[in-house]
Design a protein around this motif. Structure first.
Motif, PDB file in Angstrom:
ATOM      1  N   LYS A  22       0.828  -1.201   0.000  1.00 56.06           N
ATOM      2  CA  LYS A  22       0.000   0.000   0.000  1.00 56.06           C
ATOM      3  C   LYS A  22       0.867   1.258   0.000  1.00 56.06           C
ATOM      4  CE  LYS A  22      -4.045  -2.046   2.121  1.00 56.06           C
ATOM      5  NZ  LYS A  22      -4.985  -2.004   3.235  1.00 56.06           N
ATOM      6  N   VAL A  23       2.046   1.161   0.601  1.00 55.66           N
ATOM      7  CA  VAL A  23       2.942   2.317   0.628  1.00 55.66           C
ATOM      8  C   VAL A  23       3.434   2.625  -0.789  1.00 55.66           C
ATOM      9  CG1 VAL A  23       5.127   3.206   1.526  1.00 55.66           C
ATOM     10  CG2 VAL A  23       3.632   1.878   3.007  1.00 55.66           C
ATOM     11  N   LEU A  26       0.684   4.253  -2.617  1.00 57.05           N
ATOM     12  CA  LEU A  26       0.534   5.638  -2.173  1.00 57.05           C
ATOM     13  C   LEU A  26       1.588   6.533  -2.830  1.00 57.05           C
ATOM     14  CD1 LEU A  26      -1.008   7.543  -0.282  1.00 57.05           C
ATOM     15  CD2 LEU A  26       0.648   6.976   1.498  1.00 57.05           C
ATOM     16  N   LYS A  27       2.814   6.034  -2.922  1.00 54.94           N
ATOM     17  CA  LYS A  27       3.872   6.806  -3.588  1.00 54.94           C
ATOM     18  C   LYS A  27       3.560   7.012  -5.068  1.00 54.94           C
ATOM     19  CE  LYS A  27       7.753   5.551  -0.597  1.00 54.94           C
ATOM     20  NZ  LYS A  27       9.050   4.871  -0.518  1.00 54.94           N
ATOM     21  N   LEU A  29       0.547   7.129  -6.451  1.00 52.67           N
ATOM     22  CA  LEU A  29      -0.531   8.109  -6.543  1.00 52.67           C
ATOM     23  C   LEU A  29      -0.011   9.526  -6.296  1.00 52.67           C
ATOM     24  CD1 LEU A  29      -3.577   6.412  -4.786  1.00 52.67           C
ATOM     25  CD2 LEU A  29      -3.416   7.132  -7.159  1.00 52.67           C
ATOM     26  N   ASP A  30       0.901   9.663  -5.339  1.00 53.09           N
ATOM     27  CA  ASP A  30       1.499  10.960  -5.057  1.00 53.09           C
ATOM     28  C   ASP A  30       2.271  11.475  -6.272  1.00 53.09           C
ATOM     29  OD1 ASP A  30       2.193  13.163  -3.335  1.00 53.09           O
ATOM     30  OD2 ASP A  30       4.185  12.267  -3.153  1.00 53.09           O
ATOM     31  N   TYR A 103      -6.536  13.559  -7.190  1.00 55.43           N
ATOM     32  CA  TYR A 103      -6.176  12.305  -6.518  1.00 55.43           C
ATOM     33  C   TYR A 103      -6.318  12.370  -4.996  1.00 55.43           C
ATOM     34  CZ  TYR A 103      -4.255  10.867 -11.000  1.00 55.43           C
ATOM     35  OH  TYR A 103      -4.116  10.523 -12.313  1.00 55.43           O
ATOM     36  N   ASP A 106      -8.374   9.411  -3.216  1.00 51.35           N
ATOM     37  CA  ASP A 106      -7.682   8.118  -3.246  1.00 51.35           C
ATOM     38  C   ASP A 106      -6.478   8.117  -2.312  1.00 51.35           C
ATOM     39  OD1 ASP A 106      -9.482   7.181  -5.121  1.00 51.35           O
ATOM     40  OD2 ASP A 106      -8.228   7.764  -6.827  1.00 51.35           O
ATOM     41  N   ILE A 107      -5.720   9.209  -2.307  1.00 51.78           N
ATOM     42  CA  ILE A 107      -4.526   9.286  -1.459  1.00 51.78           C
ATOM     43  C   ILE A 107      -4.923   9.278   0.015  1.00 51.78           C
ATOM     44  CG2 ILE A 107      -2.643  10.823  -0.753  1.00 51.78           C
ATOM     45  CD1 ILE A 107      -2.317  11.571  -3.716  1.00 51.78           C
ATOM     46  N   LEU A 110      -6.155   5.734   1.034  1.00 50.44           N
ATOM     47  CA  LEU A 110      -5.036   4.788   1.158  1.00 50.44           C
ATOM     48  C   LEU A 110      -4.156   5.128   2.353  1.00 50.44           C
ATOM     49  CD1 LEU A 110      -3.981   2.308  -0.260  1.00 50.44           C
ATOM     50  CD2 LEU A 110      -2.651   3.772  -1.759  1.00 50.44           C
ATOM     51  N   ALA A 111      -3.926   6.402   2.600  1.00 42.12           N
ATOM     52  CA  ALA A 111      -3.121   6.812   3.769  1.00 42.12           C
ATOM     53  C   ALA A 111      -3.823   6.419   5.071  1.00 42.12           C
ATOM     54  CB  ALA A 111      -2.867   8.303   3.730  1.00 42.12           C
TER      55      ALA A 111
END
Length: 118
Positions: A22-23, A26-27, A29-30, A103, A106-107, A110-111
């Motif tokens: 998931k990390v 997340l990266k 998506l960022d 985004y 979503d971010i 997930l965070a």
């Protein structure tokens, strides 16, 4: 120690299916939110500086005939380059805000999942 066994495990790990964490998601998506703004800003800034440099070269007589007409043309072209350099950062911020808003849900979702796992 059996080095053959260690070597075989390393090779097997290269071909094993990768599990995305998931990390990492997340990266990614960022990066999707921030990269378009950065790429635009770099391309637009480089283009603006090249336009400014062309205008300066015309003004100084490095390129062109070195007469009054090319100097006036160089000043006009240089002003266009300066204008481009001046509006680059506000455009970057606007594109970055648009990407973050696109985004954000979503971010944040997930965070929160990552934070609540522990």
């Amino acid at each position: 120690m059996n080095t053959d066994k260690i070597y075989a495990e390393q090779i097997a790990n290269q071909y094993a299916p990768k599990q995305t964490s998931k990390v990492k998601a997340l990266k990614k998506l960022d990066a999707k939110a921030k990269n378009p703004a950065m790429i635009f800003s770099l391309v637009f800034g480089i283009t603006s500086s090249l336009i400014l440099g062309t205008g300066m070269s015309l003004c100084m007589g490095v390129i062109g005939a070195g007469n009054t007409l090319t100097m006036a043309l160089g000043i006009a072209i240089g002003c266009i380059g300066i204008l481009g350099a001046c509006i680059n950062y506000p455009l970057y911020k606007k594109i970055l805000t648009k990407g973050k808003n696109k985004y954000a849900s979503d971010i944040l979702r997930l965070a929160n999942e990552i934070a609540n796992e522990n």
